[in-house]
Design an enzyme around this catalytic site. Sequence first.
Site, PDB file in Angstrom:
ATOM      1  N   GLU A  68       0.232   3.495   1.769  1.00 46.69           N
ATOM      2  CA  GLU A  68       0.371   4.075   3.199  1.00 46.69           C
ATOM      3  C   GLU A  68       1.666   3.707   3.813  1.00 46.69           C
ATOM      4  OE1 GLU A  68      -1.654   5.917   5.087  1.00 46.69           O
ATOM      5  OE2 GLU A  68      -3.292   6.183   3.485  1.00 46.69           O
ATOM      6  N   TYR A  97      -1.951   1.075  10.256  1.00 50.15           N
ATOM      7  CA  TYR A  97      -1.928   0.114   9.069  1.00 50.15           C
ATOM      8  C   TYR A  97      -0.665   0.134   8.025  1.00 50.15           C
ATOM      9  CZ  TYR A  97      -3.931  -0.628   4.105  1.00 50.15           C
ATOM     10  OH  TYR A  97      -3.944  -1.239   3.042  1.00 50.15           O
ATOM     11  N   SER A 106       0.916  -1.363   0.124  1.00 49.52           N
ATOM     12  CA  SER A 106       0.061   0.057  -0.072  1.00 49.52           C
ATOM     13  C   SER A 106       0.834   1.303   0.084  1.00 49.52           C
ATOM     14  CB  SER A 106      -0.943   0.070   1.354  1.00 49.52           C
ATOM     15  OG  SER A 106      -1.774   1.203   1.430  1.00 49.52           O
TER      16      SER A 106
END
Length: 323
Positions: free
Chosen positions: A126, A148, A124
Amino acid sequence: MQKRALITGLTGQDGSYLAELLLEKGYQVFGLVRRSSSGNLDRISHLSGNVQILSGDLLDQSSLMDVISESQPDEIYNLASQSYVPLSWTQPALTAEYTALGVSRLLESIRRCKKDAKFYQASSSEVFGQPDESPQTERTAFRPRNPYGVAKAYAHWMTINYRQQYNLYTCCGITYTHESPRRGTEFVFRKITSTAAMIKLGLAKELKLGNLEARRDWCYAKDAVYAMWLMLQQEKPDDYIIASGETHSVKDLVECAFNCVGLNWQDYVSVDPAFYRPDESVQLVGSIEKIKTQLDWKPQYSFEQLVELMVEHDLKKLTNTGC
């Protein structure tokens, strides 16, 4: 010989689109589903009878080994995780168990039960958190800023470590935000398209949003899953960014969505500080130079086409003329 694929996270947005793609390509498709999630099969109801559902859990390594032994997959796509960033702050340990340690359990199960399987790990954007460069590339340093992102960073590096240590075919696709009509309305893109449709039909009167200047790199989920499949068709495993390569503001999205229904967004949209995210100043945008050059992949849907597609879907759904 017919290829066999195992998908974790089958009932999610990406899992359902990937299953469709693999079936179109003649695969025998297996889906790993937790018993507690077996009733939530709405996104794959149209695939009933074409996908074999197997019960397993990323928290239980023995169940993963059983599923891999039973399905004997040529390709494994790990799309399962706790994927909602705000929830990772209220449930950080659970996010770590599924999104980080779950990948370790899965990789170890592959090593023990099916070493020749090709493995895709859904990484991801992120993981970049507060990047020191824009756009980000596959070499950009990881600086995750939420639980996350931390969990995804762990999973990313474990996938690479198993490739290096055990010579497994493992790949990471660093996906940026990707959307579709199967996205939940808790995500801002779908929230905007569905509310615009509701306002058009007289089912809502206003739309409250956070920072309208926040920018995102958005692409279509169908484009993203094709990139995932393409990564496992290569001779050698590698990691790639999957993105659109451009950013648009939330304001751009709102304006485009309301234009699709013939309304002036300024008459209906208000800003509520409660919806601001703490990292809105961070601009995450992925460079797709590597995947474009090496795999000849690029998004087939533009930002405007994606917005229109989703608004039209929501209008049809709300008027009961489509699904």
